[in-house]
Design an enzyme around this catalytic site. Structure first.
Site, PDB file in Angstrom:
ATOM      1  N   ASN A 211     -12.779  -2.877 -19.048  1.00  0.00           N
ATOM      2  CA  ASN A 211     -14.156  -2.999 -19.519  1.00  0.00           C
ATOM      3  C   ASN A 211     -14.118  -3.921 -20.737  1.00  0.00           C
ATOM      4  OD1 ASN A 211     -13.592  -1.459 -21.855  1.00  0.00           O
ATOM      5  ND2 ASN A 211     -14.155   0.448 -20.854  1.00  0.00           N
ATOM      6  N   GLU A 214     -11.974  -2.815 -23.709  1.00  0.00           N
ATOM      7  CA  GLU A 214     -10.521  -2.904 -23.463  1.00  0.00           C
ATOM      8  C   GLU A 214     -10.065  -4.362 -23.517  1.00  0.00           C
ATOM      9  OE1 GLU A 214     -10.582   1.059 -20.560  1.00  0.00           O
ATOM     10  OE2 GLU A 214     -10.837  -0.935 -19.704  1.00  0.00           O
ATOM     11  N   ASP A 281     -14.175   4.330 -12.359  1.00  0.00           N
ATOM     12  CA  ASP A 281     -13.359   4.805 -11.227  1.00  0.00           C
ATOM     13  C   ASP A 281     -13.974   4.361  -9.901  1.00  0.00           C
ATOM     14  OD1 ASP A 281     -11.651   6.121 -12.970  1.00  0.00           O
ATOM     15  OD2 ASP A 281     -12.619   8.074 -12.718  1.00  0.00           O
TER      16      ASP A 281
HETATM   17  N1  ATP Z   1     -25.508   1.598 -18.375  1.00  0.00           N
HETATM   18  C1  ATP Z   1     -25.292   0.994 -17.204  1.00  0.00           C
HETATM   19  N2  ATP Z   1     -26.304   0.369 -16.552  1.00  0.00           N
HETATM   20  C2  ATP Z   1     -26.102  -0.238 -15.370  1.00  0.00           C
HETATM   21  N3  ATP Z   1     -24.910  -0.307 -14.739  1.00  0.00           N
HETATM   22  C3  ATP Z   1     -23.864   0.292 -15.323  1.00  0.00           C
HETATM   23  C4  ATP Z   1     -23.987   0.961 -16.589  1.00  0.00           C
HETATM   24  N4  ATP Z   1     -22.785   1.455 -16.934  1.00  0.00           N
HETATM   25  C5  ATP Z   1     -21.952   1.100 -15.939  1.00  0.00           C
HETATM   26  N5  ATP Z   1     -22.583   0.397 -14.973  1.00  0.00           N
HETATM   27  C6  ATP Z   1     -21.974  -0.150 -13.735  1.00  0.00           C
HETATM   28  O1  ATP Z   1     -20.654   0.391 -13.623  1.00  0.00           O
HETATM   29  C7  ATP Z   1     -19.659  -0.651 -13.765  1.00  0.00           C
HETATM   30  C8  ATP Z   1     -18.477  -0.125 -14.555  1.00  0.00           C
HETATM   31  O2  ATP Z   1     -18.934   0.387 -15.782  1.00  0.00           O
HETATM   32  P1  ATP Z   1     -18.222   0.138 -17.188  1.00  0.00           P
HETATM   33  O3  ATP Z   1     -18.178  -1.301 -17.494  1.00  0.00           O
HETATM   34  O4  ATP Z   1     -18.911   1.031 -18.149  1.00  0.00           O
HETATM   35  O5  ATP Z   1     -16.755   0.604 -16.870  1.00  0.00           O
HETATM   36  P2  ATP Z   1     -15.798   1.600 -17.692  1.00  0.00           P
HETATM   37  O6  ATP Z   1     -16.089   1.480 -19.129  1.00  0.00           O
HETATM   38  O7  ATP Z   1     -14.431   1.343 -17.210  1.00  0.00           O
HETATM   39  O8  ATP Z   1     -16.286   2.995 -17.164  1.00  0.00           O
HETATM   40  P3  ATP Z   1     -15.546   4.401 -17.390  1.00  0.00           P
HETATM   41  O9  ATP Z   1     -16.177   4.945 -18.613  1.00  0.00           O
HETATM   42  O10 ATP Z   1     -15.898   5.147 -16.148  1.00  0.00           O
HETATM   43  O11 ATP Z   1     -14.083   4.112 -17.530  1.00  0.00           O
HETATM   44  C9  ATP Z   1     -20.399  -1.798 -14.434  1.00  0.00           C
HETATM   45  O12 ATP Z   1     -19.760  -3.012 -14.130  1.00  0.00           O
HETATM   46  C10 ATP Z   1     -21.793  -1.659 -13.824  1.00  0.00           C
HETATM   47  O13 ATP Z   1     -21.837  -2.175 -12.514  1.00  0.00           O
HETATM   48 MG    MG Z   2     -12.600   2.460 -17.327  1.00  0.00          MG
END
Ligand code: ATP
Ligand code: MG
Length: 336
Positions: A211, A214, A281
């Site tokens: 993300n 990271e 995930d």
């Molecule tokens: N607030 C949001 N609004 C719309 N889409 C979202 C949102 N949060 C996450 N998503 C969708 O989910 C995908 C992955 O989310 P994110 O980038 O938050 O990953 P992450 O931080 O690895 O998540 P996690 O907390 O599960 O590890 C995004 O690319 C998007 O498609």
């Molecule tokens: Mg993640």
């Protein structure tokens, strides 16, 4: 979806139907998510804290086990390779996997280790506290070798490997190097959901899916605009020698950086957002299934973005089903 033709979108739908035949190994940190549901009506006389009257308790598969859970929801039968302790939580993980109908042959029981468990106490729909029980030290050599043995046994029919690194000790430099060497010369992509500070371990994998936080942590600068994002994408591609980097950006969707230089932004398709837990995930699970079934990186990213967009719109659900995903893609077709 700009730039995506109708025929491309139809082909995405056809690929979803082939997900049940994807042979994927998911390697990583297994977590048990526990929820204690209750009500609060008073403050404790002992300390200024709420007293929770417990009504119910539930458990869910988390971490790498939730990635597997997401794949199973599409009809796939992945093999999960990771470590649990010889404890009640470890047995609960095994039981859940059996209920999902998937093999537990890749699960290693490590003596003296506890199964990672995250407990949330929830009252009136609000989290009161979360407490974690875990060890984050690297797994022992015997466990690492057992994981590799399980992957090796399946190698001849594997379509892809997904590494779900939650920084709990399963993913080590040795394990990554050995996975990379096992797949060398074979058409088995390795996709990693990474955790800082383990980024250097992933050198030479096919794709990482950080993300933006990271990505920023690895790059050493904050990502506040498109220019920063592009700089980070290029740095990760170059430093880790990956074929691609997929940076997920929460409500902004995701951006795919390919070695060839192409940068594709995929905006979120989420119409409503209720619960973003587990979106990462879902994203890596569908991305991995897509790669396993021969989708190109860009199509796999688009499809995983659809799936993550659905999962954030539902409370308490961490998986998406094929028909929901196809419906979302069909709806976007109408908008084209
Ligand atoms: N607030 C949001 N609004 C719309 N889409 C979202 C949102 N949060 C996450 N998503 C969708 O989910 C995908 C992955 O989310 P994110 O980038 O938050 O990953 P992450 O931080 O690895 O998540 P996690 O907390 O599960 O590890 C995004 O690319 C998007 O498609
Ligand atoms: Mg993640």
């Amino acid at each position: 979806m700009s730039g995506t033709r109708k025929s491309d979108t139809l082909s995405l739908m056809e690929h979803i139907d082939t997900f049940p035949t994807a042979a994927v190994a998911v390697v990583g940190d297994i977590i048990l998510d526990e929820y204690v549901w209750g009500e609060v009506s008073r403050i404790s006389p002992e300390a200024p804290v709420p007293v929770v009257d417990v009504k119910n308790q539930t458990i869910m598969l988390g971490g790498a086990a939730n990635v597997v859970n997401n794949m199973v929801s599409f009809g796939a039968r992945p093999i999960l390779c990771g470590v649990v302790g010889e404890d009640e939580e470890g047995r609960a993980v095994l039981e859940r996997l059996e209920q999902l109908g998937i093999t537990t042959e890749g699960i290693v029981l490590e003596r003296g280790r506890v199964t990672t468990k995250k407990t949330r106490i929830v009252a009136q729909n609000q989290q009161v506290v979360r407490y974690d029980r875990e060890v984050r030290s690297r797994i022992g050599e015997a466990s690492r070798l057992a994981i590799l043995k399980a992957v090796k046994k399946r190698l001849s029919d594997l379509d892809a490997i997904v590494v779900s690194d939650y920084g709990k000790g399963v993913v080590t430099p040795d394990l990554m190097a050995e996975l990379i060497s096992l797949t060398r010369g074979k058409k088995i992509p390795i996709a990693v959901d990474p955790k800082p500070p383990n980024f250097p371990f992933y050198k030479g994998v096919s794709v990482i899916t950080p993300n933006h936080y990271e990505a920023a942590a690895f790059c050493g600068f904050s990502i506040t605009d498109e220019e920063g994002l592009v700089r980070a994408g290029k740095k990760m591609l170059c430093d880790l020698r990956c074929s691609a980097v997929l940076v997920t950006q929460g409500r902004e969707g995701m951006t795919l950086f390919e070695k060839k230089g192409r940068v594709t932004h995929v905006p979120t398709v989420a119409k409503k957002v209720f619960d973003v837990t587990g979106a990462g995930d879902t994203a890596i699970a569908v991305f991995g299934l897509g790669l396993a079934r021969g989708l190109d990186l860009r199509s796999a990213a688009i499809i995983s973005n659809f799936a993550a967009g659905i999962v954030v719109g539902e409370v308490g659900t961490t998986t998406v089903k094929s028909d929901e995903l196809k419906k979302a893609i069909a709806a976007s077709l109408l908008e084209l």
